[in-house]
Design a protein around this motif. Structure first.
Motif, PDB file in Angstrom:
ATOM      1  N   ILE A 186       0.824  -1.207   0.000  1.00 26.41           N
ATOM      2  CA  ILE A 186       0.000   0.000   0.000  1.00 26.41           C
ATOM      3  C   ILE A 186       0.861   1.262   0.000  1.00 26.41           C
ATOM      4  O   ILE A 186       2.041   1.242   0.341  1.00 26.41           O
ATOM      5  N   GLU A 187       0.217   2.337  -0.431  1.00 24.39           N
ATOM      6  CA  GLU A 187       0.808   3.673  -0.291  1.00 24.39           C
ATOM      7  C   GLU A 187       0.192   4.354   0.923  1.00 24.39           C
ATOM      8  O   GLU A 187       0.889   4.781   1.836  1.00 24.39           O
ATOM      9  N   THR A 188      -1.139   4.398   0.926  1.00 25.68           N
ATOM     10  CA  THR A 188      -1.885   4.891   2.091  1.00 25.68           C
ATOM     11  C   THR A 188      -3.125   4.031   2.283  1.00 25.68           C
ATOM     12  O   THR A 188      -3.668   3.477   1.324  1.00 25.68           O
ATOM     13  N   VAL A 189      -3.546   3.927   3.550  1.00 28.13           N
ATOM     14  CA  VAL A 189      -4.779   3.196   3.858  1.00 28.13           C
ATOM     15  C   VAL A 189      -5.656   4.074   4.736  1.00 28.13           C
ATOM     16  O   VAL A 189      -5.219   4.578   5.767  1.00 28.13           O
ATOM     17  N   ARG A 190      -6.885   4.280   4.306  1.00 30.67           N
ATOM     18  CA  ARG A 190      -7.911   4.952   5.111  1.00 30.67           C
ATOM     19  C   ARG A 190      -9.129   4.056   5.128  1.00 30.67           C
ATOM     20  O   ARG A 190      -9.284   3.185   4.272  1.00 30.67           O
ATOM     21  N   MET A 191     -10.001   4.261   6.074  1.00 29.42           N
ATOM     22  CA  MET A 191     -11.199   3.431   6.135  1.00 29.42           C
ATOM     23  C   MET A 191     -12.057   3.595   4.889  1.00 29.42           C
ATOM     24  O   MET A 191     -12.797   2.694   4.504  1.00 29.42           O
ATOM     25  N   GLU A 192     -11.934   4.747   4.244  1.00 29.06           N
ATOM     26  CA  GLU A 192     -12.737   4.995   3.033  1.00 29.06           C
ATOM     27  C   GLU A 192     -12.119   4.374   1.780  1.00 29.06           C
ATOM     28  O   GLU A 192     -12.787   4.243   0.761  1.00 29.06           O
ATOM     29  N   GLY A 193     -10.854   4.002   1.838  1.00 26.32           N
ATOM     30  CA  GLY A 193     -10.204   3.452   0.662  1.00 26.32           C
ATOM     31  C   GLY A 193      -8.696   3.491   0.798  1.00 26.32           C
ATOM     32  O   GLY A 193      -8.149   4.073   1.738  1.00 26.32           O
ATOM     33  N   SER A 194      -8.004   2.883  -0.169  1.00 25.45           N
ATOM     34  CA  SER A 194      -6.549   2.768  -0.119  1.00 25.45           C
ATOM     35  C   SER A 194      -5.944   3.130  -1.467  1.00 25.45           C
ATOM     36  O   SER A 194      -6.590   3.023  -2.519  1.00 25.45           O
ATOM     37  N   THR A 195      -4.694   3.542  -1.428  1.00 34.25           N
ATOM     38  CA  THR A 195      -3.900   3.699  -2.647  1.00 34.25           C
ATOM     39  C   THR A 195      -2.715   2.760  -2.534  1.00 34.25           C
ATOM     40  O   THR A 195      -2.330   2.338  -1.430  1.00 34.25           O
ATOM     41  N   PHE A 196      -2.103   2.443  -3.668  1.00 32.11           N
ATOM     42  CA  PHE A 196      -1.173   1.324  -3.695  1.00 32.11           C
ATOM     43  C   PHE A 196       0.229   1.755  -4.094  1.00 32.11           C
ATOM     44  O   PHE A 196       0.430   2.711  -4.848  1.00 32.11           O
ATOM     45  N   ALA A 197       1.198   1.006  -3.599  1.00 37.03           N
ATOM     46  CA  ALA A 197       2.603   1.282  -3.866  1.00 37.03           C
ATOM     47  C   ALA A 197       2.926   0.996  -5.329  1.00 37.03           C
ATOM     48  O   ALA A 197       2.227   0.226  -6.002  1.00 37.03           O
ATOM     49  N   PRO A 198       3.973   1.588  -5.838  1.00 33.49           N
ATOM     50  CA  PRO A 198       4.418   1.246  -7.189  1.00 33.49           C
ATOM     51  C   PRO A 198       4.874  -0.215  -7.249  1.00 33.49           C
ATOM     52  O   PRO A 198       5.177  -0.834  -6.219  1.00 33.49           O
ATOM     53  N   ALA A 199       4.962  -0.759  -8.474  1.00 36.25           N
ATOM     54  CA  ALA A 199       5.530  -2.096  -8.649  1.00 36.25           C
ATOM     55  C   ALA A 199       7.025  -2.039  -8.323  1.00 36.25           C
ATOM     56  O   ALA A 199       7.653  -1.002  -8.511  1.00 36.25           O
ATOM     57  N   PRO A 200       7.599  -3.108  -7.819  1.00 37.43           N
ATOM     58  CA  PRO A 200       6.994  -4.415  -7.590  1.00 37.43           C
ATOM     59  C   PRO A 200       6.277  -4.564  -6.252  1.00 37.43           C
ATOM     60  O   PRO A 200       5.609  -5.574  -6.021  1.00 37.43           O
ATOM     61  N   ALA A 201       6.425  -3.580  -5.349  1.00 38.21           N
ATOM     62  CA  ALA A 201       5.871  -3.736  -3.996  1.00 38.21           C
ATOM     63  C   ALA A 201       4.371  -3.995  -4.021  1.00 38.21           C
ATOM     64  O   ALA A 201       3.858  -4.754  -3.190  1.00 38.21           O
ATOM     65  N   ARG A 202       3.636  -3.400  -4.970  1.00 38.64           N
ATOM     66  CA  ARG A 202       2.179  -3.570  -4.973  1.00 38.64           C
ATOM     67  C   ARG A 202       1.753  -5.013  -5.194  1.00 38.64           C
ATOM     68  O   ARG A 202       0.600  -5.388  -4.938  1.00 38.64           O
ATOM     69  N   GLU A 233       3.507  -7.653  -3.826  1.00 38.31           N
ATOM     70  CA  GLU A 233       4.171  -8.471  -2.817  1.00 38.31           C
ATOM     71  C   GLU A 233       3.555  -8.210  -1.446  1.00 38.31           C
ATOM     72  O   GLU A 233       4.222  -7.773  -0.502  1.00 38.31           O
ATOM     73  N   ALA A 234       2.281  -8.515  -1.329  1.00 40.88           N
ATOM     74  CA  ALA A 234       1.549  -8.267  -0.084  1.00 40.88           C
ATOM     75  C   ALA A 234       2.043  -9.180   1.029  1.00 40.88           C
ATOM     76  O   ALA A 234       2.311 -10.367   0.823  1.00 40.88           O
ATOM     77  N   GLY A 235       2.129  -8.616   2.232  1.00 43.24           N
ATOM     78  CA  GLY A 235       2.498  -9.407   3.396  1.00 43.24           C
ATOM     79  C   GLY A 235       3.988  -9.707   3.444  1.00 43.24           C
ATOM     80  O   GLY A 235       4.778  -9.220   2.642  1.00 43.24           O
ATOM     81  N   THR A 236       4.363 -10.523   4.417  1.00 41.36           N
ATOM     82  CA  THR A 236       5.763 -10.928   4.525  1.00 41.36           C
ATOM     83  C   THR A 236       6.129 -11.804   3.333  1.00 41.36           C
ATOM     84  O   THR A 236       5.509 -12.844   3.118  1.00 41.36           O
ATOM     85  N   PRO A 237       7.096 -11.408   2.546  1.00 44.20           N
ATOM     86  CA  PRO A 237       7.441 -12.170   1.343  1.00 44.20           C
ATOM     87  C   PRO A 237       8.313 -13.374   1.683  1.00 44.20           C
ATOM     88  O   PRO A 237       8.747 -13.544   2.833  1.00 44.20           O
ATOM     89  N   PRO A 238       8.624 -14.206   0.699  1.00 49.54           N
ATOM     90  CA  PRO A 238       9.536 -15.344   0.919  1.00 49.54           C
ATOM     91  C   PRO A 238      10.983 -14.839   0.972  1.00 49.54           C
ATOM     92  O   PRO A 238      11.726 -14.933  -0.004  1.00 49.54           O
TER      93      PRO A 238
END
Length: 441
Positions: free
Chosen positions: A289-305, A307-312
């Motif tokens: 993510i880039e930002t998270v609000r209860m109303e909605g979220s924006t997302f990080a640039p690739a490749p991070a977007r 790779e959700a959570g703890t990666p391998p």
């Protein structure tokens, strides 16, 4: 396919004097390589292990095993989440592995490398990107009734099922290249099959069951001519020879770590940067993510977007070590070694009466995977007898059921080779098949 109905009995098999040698062949010391793989010293029921199942998963060299141990013992921490020393070291190792892998496949930047848990997830990720609705969706990823997806009949299930599900979800049509009797991709109807309705062409660079190395230039040119994207499943190609994504000219490429001397649980999606930036997230969670609000979220640039959570983490670091190891050997040298082993194996197997080889009968445009059937003997029986003599092969449909159906068999026996395979191991395979024939009459 090649069918042999006469020839010397395998009980009289005599090992050949050696593989053909070529003046321009890079230096490659297979015995020195084998010394790096501890598992190859094992015995099975009193027989030396003959591991001929590398298309399924490769064995791991000592440098990879040592790297995994070192990471867990001295640097274990989560990545991109901490400012303490261990967190910094883990992040540097993780991103360092990404940079190594980018160089290994000729990517323009490390940011074009997305870590997944395997190549199946990488292909699912791309398939998921199609069919989203809304004005903000990139038109290249809009899919609906009237649109078409093109694959091939020789795909691994991982490059069939995601596209079937996508077409069911969107109303698009799934089409495919056929396979010739010789086990080659049938591109005779290329211009009709890939047309203005095509949105993506996704096919295997090297078949996991036939060994066929498929052409790219004409297919890629045609797809781009009609505005379609191209994805390659390179799971059986990247481990076995030089692969350069820029030279291939494709848009996406997927491969997996465990088939190239790396750990399980790590795969790679390479994508052109501007396409990755245009794709929606595949999974939601921490760090994508880039930002998270209860109303909605924006997302990080690739490749991070992607790779959700703890990666391998350790797996990526281990894959980086595998890339270092393969680079030290030279991928041209690996390719030459496997070509010679494959030529030797084809020569030996085609002398066995009643044995049918599926796929190209010559070591040109094919890799080190040979699938075969033995008249009157089920592949599971072949595999069990071979295992009793220490020879490990794969039996079944090889996650390529449509390919088996194309050649009219429910299953095959598959022997697959890698950088540690020797001619003596091919001789052991042939002797083992002789035992199968003797046992089953």
């Amino acid at each position: 396919m090649t069918e042999v109905t006469s020839g010397p009995r395998t009980s009289g098999w005599q090992p050949r004097s050696g593989m053909p040698q070529y003046a321009d062949r890079p230096r490659f010391d297979v015995e020195k390589v084998r010394a790096d793989f501890p598992i190859l010293s094992r015995e099975i029921d009193g027989h030396p292990l003959v591991y001929l199942d590398s298309a399924n998963t490769s064995q791991k060299p000592r440098p990879v095993l040592d790297t995994l141990t070192s990471f867990y013992e001295g640097h274990n921490a989560n990545v991109a989440r901490a400012v303490h020393t261990l967190g910094t070291e883990a992040t540097e190792a993780y991103e360092g592995a990404r940079a190594k892998i980018a160089r290994f496949v000729g990517a323009n930047a490390p940011g074009e490398i997305v870590f997944t848990k395997n190549s199946s997830e990488a292909m699912n990720l791309v398939a998921y990107s199609f069919g989203h609705q809304g004005a903000d969706v990139d038109p290249r990823f809009r899919l609906g009734p009237g649109d078409e997806v093109v694959i091939s009949e020789m795909e691994h299930h991982s490059n069939i099922v995601p596209w079937q599900l996508l077409c069911q979800r969107t109303g698009a049509t799934l089409r495919w290249f056929g396979i010739t009797d010789e086990g080659r991709l049938d591109t005779s109807a290329l211009d009709e099959l890939v047309n203005e309705r095509t949105k993506i062409v996704s096919y295997v660079l090297q078949s996991n069951i036939l060994g066929t190395i498929n052409p790219t230039s004409a297919i890629v040119a045609r797809a781009h001519e009609v505005g379609a994207l191209v994805m390659l499943d390179a799971s059986q190609a990247v481990p076995h020879g030089p692969v350069d994504v820029v030279d291939l000219g494709v848009d996406f490429l997927a491969f997996t770590g465990h088939k190239m001397c790396g750990p399980t649980g790590i795969g790679v999606l390479w994508g052109r940067a501007e396409l990755l930036d245009a794709m929606p997230p595949f999974l939601g969670g921490g760090e994508m993510i880039e930002t998270v609000r209860m109303e909605g979220s924006t997302f990080a640039p690739a490749p991070a977007r992607f790779e959700a959570g703890t990666p391998p983490i350790a797996q990526a670091v281990g894959l980086g070590a595998a890339v270092d190891y393969l680079t030290s050997l030279g991928m041209d040298a690996v390719r030459w070694h496997e070509k010679e082993i494959t030529a030797y194996a084809l020569d030996a197997l085609t002398e066995i009466p009643g044995l049918t080889i599926f796929g190209p009968a010559v070591p040109v445009g094919r890799g080190g995977t040979i699938s075969f059937a033995l008249d009157g003997v089920h592949p599971h029986d072949v595999g069990q007898v071979l295992d009793a003599e220490g020879v490990a092969v794969r039996v079944g449909h090889g996650c390529a059921r449509p390919t088996c159906a194309r050649f009219g068999v429910p299953a095959v026996t598959r022997a697959s080779f890698y950088l540690y395979t020797t001619t003596e191991e091919i001789d052991a395979l042939v002797r083992g098949i002789g035992s199968v024939r003797k046992l089953f009459g």
